[in-house]
Design a protein around this motif. Sequence first.
Motif, PDB file in Angstrom:
ATOM      1  N   GLY A   1       1.638   8.316   3.873  1.00 12.52           N
ATOM      2  CA  GLY A   1       1.888   8.571   2.495  1.00 12.52           C
ATOM      3  C   GLY A   1       3.594   8.537   2.125  1.00 12.52           C
ATOM      4  N   ALA A   2       3.262   8.108   0.860  1.00 17.61           N
ATOM      5  CA  ALA A   2       4.814   8.296   0.277  1.00 17.61           C
ATOM      6  C   ALA A   2       5.457   9.224  -0.695  1.00 17.61           C
ATOM      7  CB  ALA A   2       4.917   6.877  -1.061  1.00 17.61           C
ATOM      8  N   GLY A   3       5.156  10.434  -0.577  1.00 17.95           N
ATOM      9  CA  GLY A   3       5.323  11.252  -1.063  1.00 17.95           C
ATOM     10  C   GLY A   3       5.183  12.826   0.238  1.00 17.95           C
ATOM     11  N   PHE A   4       4.991  13.615  -0.729  1.00 17.10           N
ATOM     12  CA  PHE A   4       4.318  15.220   0.868  1.00 17.10           C
ATOM     13  C   PHE A   4       4.108  16.031  -0.339  1.00 17.10           C
ATOM     14  CE2 PHE A   4       8.752  14.927  -0.381  1.00 17.10           C
ATOM     15  CZ  PHE A   4       9.783  16.456  -0.008  1.00 17.10           C
ATOM     16  N   PHE A   5       4.216  16.458   0.390  1.00 12.66           N
ATOM     17  CA  PHE A   5       3.071  18.266  -0.386  1.00 12.66           C
ATOM     18  C   PHE A   5       3.348  19.575  -0.469  1.00 12.66           C
ATOM     19  CE2 PHE A   5       0.201  17.072   3.653  1.00 12.66           C
ATOM     20  CZ  PHE A   5      -0.164  18.858   3.661  1.00 12.66           C
TER      21      PHE A   5
ATOM     22  N   LEU B   1       0.655  -1.263  -0.322  1.00 10.09           N
ATOM     23  CA  LEU B   1       0.380  -0.474   0.104  1.00 10.09           C
ATOM     24  C   LEU B   1       0.623   1.344  -0.322  1.00 10.09           C
ATOM     25  CD1 LEU B   1      -2.471   1.755   0.919  1.00 10.09           C
ATOM     26  CD2 LEU B   1      -2.287   1.440   3.454  1.00 10.09           C
ATOM     27  N   ILE B   2       0.494   2.544  -1.028  1.00 13.81           N
ATOM     28  CA  ILE B   2       0.957   2.830  -1.273  1.00 13.81           C
ATOM     29  C   ILE B   2      -0.081   4.929  -1.522  1.00 13.81           C
ATOM     30  CG2 ILE B   2       3.766   2.328  -1.953  1.00 13.81           C
ATOM     31  CD1 ILE B   2       3.165   3.911  -4.166  1.00 13.81           C
ATOM     32  N   SER B   3       0.267   5.225  -0.909  1.00 15.41           N
ATOM     33  CA  SER B   3      -0.119   6.726  -0.751  1.00 15.41           C
ATOM     34  C   SER B   3      -0.015   8.129  -1.431  1.00 15.41           C
ATOM     35  CB  SER B   3      -1.605   6.142   0.781  1.00 15.41           C
ATOM     36  OG  SER B   3      -1.404   7.019   1.812  1.00 15.41           O
ATOM     37  N   ASP B   4      -0.813   9.035  -1.187  1.00 10.84           N
ATOM     38  CA  ASP B   4      -0.368  10.302  -1.328  1.00 10.84           C
ATOM     39  C   ASP B   4       1.212  11.031  -1.539  1.00 10.84           C
ATOM     40  OD1 ASP B   4      -1.952  11.753   0.693  1.00 10.84           O
ATOM     41  OD2 ASP B   4      -1.867   9.673   1.760  1.00 10.84           O
ATOM     42  N   ILE B   5       1.420  10.698  -2.832  1.00  9.60           N
ATOM     43  CA  ILE B   5       2.371  10.810  -3.717  1.00  9.60           C
ATOM     44  C   ILE B   5       2.877  12.063  -4.256  1.00  9.60           C
ATOM     45  CG2 ILE B   5       3.939  10.303  -5.753  1.00  9.60           C
ATOM     46  CD1 ILE B   5       2.293   7.816  -5.971  1.00  9.60           C
TER      47      ILE B   5
ATOM     48  N   LYS C   1      13.024  11.144  -8.889  1.00 14.32           N
ATOM     49  CA  LYS C   1      14.552  11.084  -8.839  1.00 14.32           C
ATOM     50  C   LYS C   1      13.194   9.999  -7.019  1.00 14.32           C
ATOM     51  CE  LYS C   1      18.238  13.270  -8.869  1.00 14.32           C
ATOM     52  NZ  LYS C   1      19.229  14.096  -8.489  1.00 14.32           N
ATOM     53  N   HIS C   2      12.405  10.611  -6.966  1.00  9.15           N
ATOM     54  CA  HIS C   2      11.382  10.385  -5.736  1.00  9.15           C
ATOM     55  C   HIS C   2      10.850   9.206  -5.985  1.00  9.15           C
ATOM     56  CE1 HIS C   2       9.769  10.799  -1.685  1.00  9.15           C
ATOM     57  NE2 HIS C   2       8.714  10.333  -1.838  1.00  9.15           N
ATOM     58  N   ILE C   3      10.010   8.824  -7.282  1.00  8.82           N
ATOM     59  CA  ILE C   3       9.603   8.165  -7.377  1.00  8.82           C
ATOM     60  C   ILE C   3      10.311   6.765  -7.621  1.00  8.82           C
ATOM     61  CG2 ILE C   3       8.011   7.151  -9.845  1.00  8.82           C
ATOM     62  CD1 ILE C   3       6.745   9.105  -7.607  1.00  8.82           C
ATOM     63  N   GLN C   4      11.074   6.624  -8.064  1.00 15.54           N
ATOM     64  CA  GLN C   4      12.378   5.647  -8.442  1.00 15.54           C
ATOM     65  C   GLN C   4      13.126   4.816  -7.024  1.00 15.54           C
ATOM     66  OE1 GLN C   4      13.961   4.331 -11.269  1.00 15.54           O
ATOM     67  NE2 GLN C   4      13.887   2.667 -10.062  1.00 15.54           N
ATOM     68  N   MET C   5      12.869   5.939  -6.107  1.00 16.87           N
ATOM     69  CA  MET C   5      12.790   5.496  -4.203  1.00 16.87           C
ATOM     70  C   MET C   5      11.723   4.921  -3.783  1.00 16.87           C
ATOM     71  SD  MET C   5      15.348   7.818  -2.021  1.00 16.87           S
ATOM     72  CE  MET C   5      14.011   9.488  -2.530  1.00 16.87           C
ATOM     73  N   ILE C   6      10.951   5.197  -4.125  1.00 24.76           N
ATOM     74  CA  ILE C   6       9.817   4.499  -4.156  1.00 24.76           C
ATOM     75  C   ILE C   6       9.319   2.946  -4.969  1.00 24.76           C
ATOM     76  CG2 ILE C   6       6.905   4.395  -4.186  1.00 24.76           C
ATOM     77  CD1 ILE C   6       7.397   6.927  -4.219  1.00 24.76           C
ATOM     78  N   VAL C   7       9.540   2.449  -5.895  1.00 25.22           N
ATOM     79  CA  VAL C   7       9.355   1.839  -6.260  1.00 25.22           C
ATOM     80  C   VAL C   7      10.864   0.698  -6.126  1.00 25.22           C
ATOM     81  CG1 VAL C   7       9.228   0.389  -9.222  1.00 25.22           C
ATOM     82  CG2 VAL C   7       8.748   3.037  -8.568  1.00 25.22           C
TER      83      VAL C   7
END
Length: 356
Positions: A352-356, A156-160, A169-175
């Motif tokens: 969340g996996a990201g931040f706003f 489960l991931i959310s809030d990218i 770069k951040h998406i690559q870390m998540i993947v």
Amino acid sequence: MNTPFGKFIGKEIFGKLFSGFILVSIIWIAFMKGRATDLLSDNIWLSFIIGAIYIITGFLVLLQKSITEKWRGKNPEKIIGFASCFFIYDFMILLFWQILAIIFSVSEKSAAAGVFCSDILAAATVTMGYMHAKTIKYTPYSVNIGMKSSGYRIALISDIHLGAFVGEKHIQMIVDKINKLNADLVVICGDIIDSNNHILAYDEVLSKVSAIFQKIYAKEGVFAVLGNHDPKAENEKFKIFLCASNIQLLHNQVVRLSKINLIGRTNAYNNYRCPIKNLLEKIDGSMPTVVLDHDPGDISEAAESGADLVLSGHTHKGQFFPATYFTKLANGKHYFYGHEMFGKTHAIISSGAGFF
């Protein structure tokens, strides 16, 4: 947000009160910085300049939405984002210092020096927070939802919030983190892109991000629901991006997988939200039902309807202090973060996996 405080902050009057509070804070901070400059330098013109700088910083915070709409681009959004966080922490630290200075009768010049120390501490806090947000962590949960066969692993991931602060770069870390989990299924519980949706104007960036998302390994695929910051489900640019990313959008839809029914509930902020009872009519009653719903506010409704597991995001676990406290107060402690039970229904709320 089901709490009285949560309902209050959703009203127009709260927005006006909050803007008024920010305006008063701007004036107070500018006065304190200008006065401290005058005490330390004995230069009235320098104190006016310093005060003006803080007024400008404060108005960047107050008018950030209008400014980023007029001057679109990654750099302006980042500058205003950092300025907003800096302003919040500078205000809190400065207020705390002033209380201490009064309690301990600190001399005027020492108190003035402390006023500028708050800037250093605020800048350090924001920098540390930004670096911390770049570190992707995962939390494992083991729940029994009545599967008749062997286990089933869901990532489960959310809030990218793909946008100014979250890129390739951040998406690559998540993947990379997801692929280490060897998941049967990957789900994204909303807010795939940031609220202003400016990222949709940058085809080259979207193409690079899609290529990274395509590398997600999951035996039964990647599914997502829309959050309150995502655009309308009919947005062609967004649909093309999701398709290119091999992400299947569940827009008020039910899909039967090998071991579970997967229900995707669309957030009502920008889109039509189907009643859950209509979706439950389409499930296979012999298998457990997992509901994806961006906002945890309706977990109890899903539980009452017989869902076995609800997966959500939205809260960011508050993201940073003092928002952590107010977010928990607005959502309620059982709709804030982590694993909760609603009768026989399990619920997991991601930070969340990201931040706003």
